[in-house]
Write an enzyme that holds these catalytic residues in place. Structure first.
Site, PDB file in Angstrom:
ATOM      1  N   LYS A  37       0.578  -1.139  -0.061  1.00  0.00           N
ATOM      2  CA  LYS A  37       0.005   0.034  -0.005  1.00  0.00           C
ATOM      3  C   LYS A  37       0.732   1.232   0.026  1.00  0.00           C
ATOM      4  O   LYS A  37       0.608   2.452  -0.668  1.00  0.00           O
ATOM      5  CB  LYS A  37      -1.090   0.034   1.214  1.00  0.00           C
ATOM      6  CG  LYS A  37      -0.472   0.132   2.609  1.00  0.00           C
ATOM      7  CD  LYS A  37      -1.378  -0.192   3.710  1.00  0.00           C
ATOM      8  CE  LYS A  37      -0.922  -0.244   4.964  1.00  0.00           C
ATOM      9  NZ  LYS A  37       0.353   0.550   5.413  1.00  0.00           N
ATOM     10  N   THR A 146       1.288  -8.617   6.037  1.00  0.00           N
ATOM     11  CA  THR A 146       0.903  -7.102   6.227  1.00  0.00           C
ATOM     12  C   THR A 146       1.376  -6.439   7.468  1.00  0.00           C
ATOM     13  O   THR A 146       1.212  -5.339   7.671  1.00  0.00           O
ATOM     14  CB  THR A 146      -0.716  -6.792   6.201  1.00  0.00           C
ATOM     15  OG1 THR A 146      -1.197  -7.769   7.113  1.00  0.00           O
ATOM     16  CG2 THR A 146      -1.205  -7.308   4.686  1.00  0.00           C
ATOM     17  N   HIS A 325      13.934 -10.556  10.954  1.00  0.00           N
ATOM     18  CA  HIS A 325      14.571 -11.609  10.525  1.00  0.00           C
ATOM     19  C   HIS A 325      13.551 -12.842  10.669  1.00  0.00           C
ATOM     20  O   HIS A 325      13.910 -13.591  10.128  1.00  0.00           O
ATOM     21  CB  HIS A 325      16.090 -11.910  11.100  1.00  0.00           C
ATOM     22  CG  HIS A 325      16.021 -11.260  12.651  1.00  0.00           C
ATOM     23  ND1 HIS A 325      16.128 -10.212  13.295  1.00  0.00           N
ATOM     24  CD2 HIS A 325      16.052 -12.259  13.806  1.00  0.00           C
ATOM     25  CE1 HIS A 325      16.198 -10.012  14.738  1.00  0.00           C
ATOM     26  NE2 HIS A 325      15.831 -11.462  14.943  1.00  0.00           N
ATOM     27  N   HIS A 448      42.420 -12.702  17.548  1.00  0.00           N
ATOM     28  CA  HIS A 448      42.993 -12.117  18.731  1.00  0.00           C
ATOM     29  C   HIS A 448      43.364 -10.553  18.212  1.00  0.00           C
ATOM     30  O   HIS A 448      44.286 -10.576  17.255  1.00  0.00           O
ATOM     31  CB  HIS A 448      44.074 -12.939  19.679  1.00  0.00           C
ATOM     32  CG  HIS A 448      44.220 -11.749  20.564  1.00  0.00           C
ATOM     33  ND1 HIS A 448      43.538 -11.531  21.817  1.00  0.00           N
ATOM     34  CD2 HIS A 448      45.441 -11.395  20.988  1.00  0.00           C
ATOM     35  CE1 HIS A 448      44.139 -10.768  22.665  1.00  0.00           C
ATOM     36  NE2 HIS A 448      45.421 -10.534  22.215  1.00  0.00           N
TER      37      HIS A 448
END
Ligand code: NAI
Length: 469
Positions: A37, A146, A325, A448
């Protein structure tokens, strides 16, 4: 006049679930249409959620650092000033670049994009109401994605100027002197942090006794302490109950549940961040007998199907955490189910992140949950004060906690409060996805000096053999 088009899949809603599902379906050879939309794709996440909030969090963090931390690094700056208009313009540009990118991906994958309000007509028909009229899309399958909208409190109707939702709080034209935030959840803390860093006096009213709802108790307690030091003022066991909205401010009355009395607090702007609700208005669900649960979410089976086997629903519209996600993976799963008959989401490994500074990131079970379920576990913990990279960054607040099964050593949960926790949690997600153990985390190389070494040390601490103290 209405023109009829034919598809394998019509997706209503162009947020992360919709555009990711559309891409996967197209990759698998389906003819796909996406109906949105709004003029831009990307949904809440890209337009008024995750992305603009992170743009402002990053910008405001720079402003805060320039004012309060640069001198510790030996960088003298004076006359640091806020240019809010420019900060907002940058945020808008980040959004438009990314929504433009999604449109490009749709074109590249030959997904037809309709700008208009999609409505179910029957099991195989979607009507799109556009500016110019309407279009009828015939389709073998439909995916509803939606999304959700902010919850409004009955006595605080959003005007997006004085009473703002997360949307309005991303576009304030000036820094409010006093900002009241209702709700110490993710939105309240992230946007409260933005405006606190930009100079607002921020008070957070929270109904319960702690921030961040069910997230790890020890991490959230520490985060609350750090945020308090940064200037956020928390009032717990406080239920906002009524308000008086004026032309230039608002007074909110809340129930102090501890002392059983009513109190009032004044602010220039109030941000209502008391959760979100599924958005399905005008979708035509009722006409097709598609049911919702008590929370207003569309009911689906384990294959994301509504009562109609070819109509699927995903993302914020259905059960589970309202996270981009999670929605993306569900969109992909539906595309794969339609095209191949198989598709799956592992809900045990959905990470959750609060993008404050330090950040809070979490995957799997908390100690509280494990105790409640009677699961025997071992816990390892490691502080960022003992992590070389965090020390070099001057960002040592927080710790990593690894929880592993007492018998099998399988990782059951990882909770990180610290710098860039959002980025470094992925290692724990992958470990859990593969059913890995704390020993696996502990024996894997970690460059490291890096922040993820704190995860390895916490994993080593599960068997009380952390090395970097
Ligand atoms: P939330 O559910 O995280 O927190 C709402 C808080 O408001 C709760 O702690 C609740 O106790 C409190 N509350 C409710 N009514 C109250 C009242 N009358 N007075 C005082 N306190 C009251 O909801 P939030 O922060 O609005 O976020 C909505 C959704 O958006 C969440 O599902 C969240 O996961 C998602 N989101 C995720 C982000 C991320 O992943 N970083 C960022 C922003 C939103």
């Amino acid at each position: 006049m209405s023109e009829e088009k034919n598809y394998d899949l019509v997706i209503i809603g162009g947020g992360p679930a919709g555009y990711t599902g559309a891409t996967r379906a197209a990759q698998l050879g389906l003819k796909v249409a996406i109906v949105e939309k709004n003029k831009t794709l990307g949904g809440t996440c890209l337009n008024v959620g995750c992305i603009p909030s992170k743009a402002l969090l990053d910008s405001s963090e720079h402003f805060h650092m320039a004012q309060h931390e640069f001198d510790q690094h030996g960088v003298d700056v004076s006359g640091v000033k806020l240019n809010l208009k420019k900060m907002m313009e940058r945020k808008d540009k980040v959004v438009s670049d990314l929504t433009g990118g999604v449109s490009y991906i749709m074109k590249k994958n030959k997904v037809d994009h309709y700008v208009g309000l999609g409505k179910l007509v029957d099991e195989n028909t979607v009507e799109v109401k556009t500016d110019k009229g309407s279009e009828t899309l015939k389709t073998k399958n439909i995916m509803l994605s939606t999304g959700s909208v902010p919850n409004e409190l009955p006595f605080l109707k959003f005007d997006e100027k004085i009473v703002v939702s997360s949307t309005g709080a991303l576009s304030l034209e000036k820094v409010p002197k006093k900002l009241l935030v209702i709700g110490a959840g993710v939105i309240g803390l992230e946007l409260g942090s933005v405006w606190n860093r930009l100079g607002s006096e921020v008070t957070v009213l929270e109904f319960s006794k702690k921030i961040c709802g069910p997230m790890d108790a020890k991490s959230t307690k520490k985060l609350q302490q750090v945020l308090t030091k940064q200037g956020l003022n928390f009032i717990f066991e406080a239920k906002a109950s009524s308000a008086d909205v004026k032309k230039d401010g608002v007074s909110v009355t809340y129930e102090d549940m501890k002392n059983k009395e009513e109190k009032t607090i004044e602010a220039d702007v109030v941000l209502v961040a008391t959760g979100r609700k599924a958005f399905s208005e005008g979708l035509g669900l009722e006409e097709l007998g598609i049911e919702k649960d008590q929370r207003g979410m569309v009911k689906i089976d384990e294959h994301f199907r509504t009562k109609h086997k070819n109509i699927y629903a995903v993302g914020d519209l259905v059960r589970g955490p309202m996270l981009a996600h999670k929605a993306e993976e569900e969109g992909v799963a539906v595309a794969e189910i339609i095209a191949t008959g198989r598709g799956h989401v592992n809900y045990e490994t959905v990470p959750g992140v609060v993008y404050t500074w330090p950040e809070l990131a979490s995957v799997g079970a908390t100690e509280e949950e494990l105790k409640e379920r009677g699961v025997k576990y071992k816990a390892g913990q490691f502080p960022f004060t003992a992590n070389g990279r965090a020390k070099a960054m001057n960002s040592t607040d927080g710790f990593v906690k690894v929880l592993a099964d007492s018998t099998t050593d399988r990782v059951l949960g990882v909770h990180i409060l610290g710098p860039r926790a959002s980025d470094i949690i992925s290692e724990a997600v992958v470990c859990m996805e593969f059913g890995g153990s704390s020993e696996d985390l502990a024996r894997s190389f970690h460059a490291h000096p890096t922040l993820p070494e704190a995860i390895r040390e916490a994993a080593l601490d599960v068997d009380k053999r952390a090395r970097q103290f």
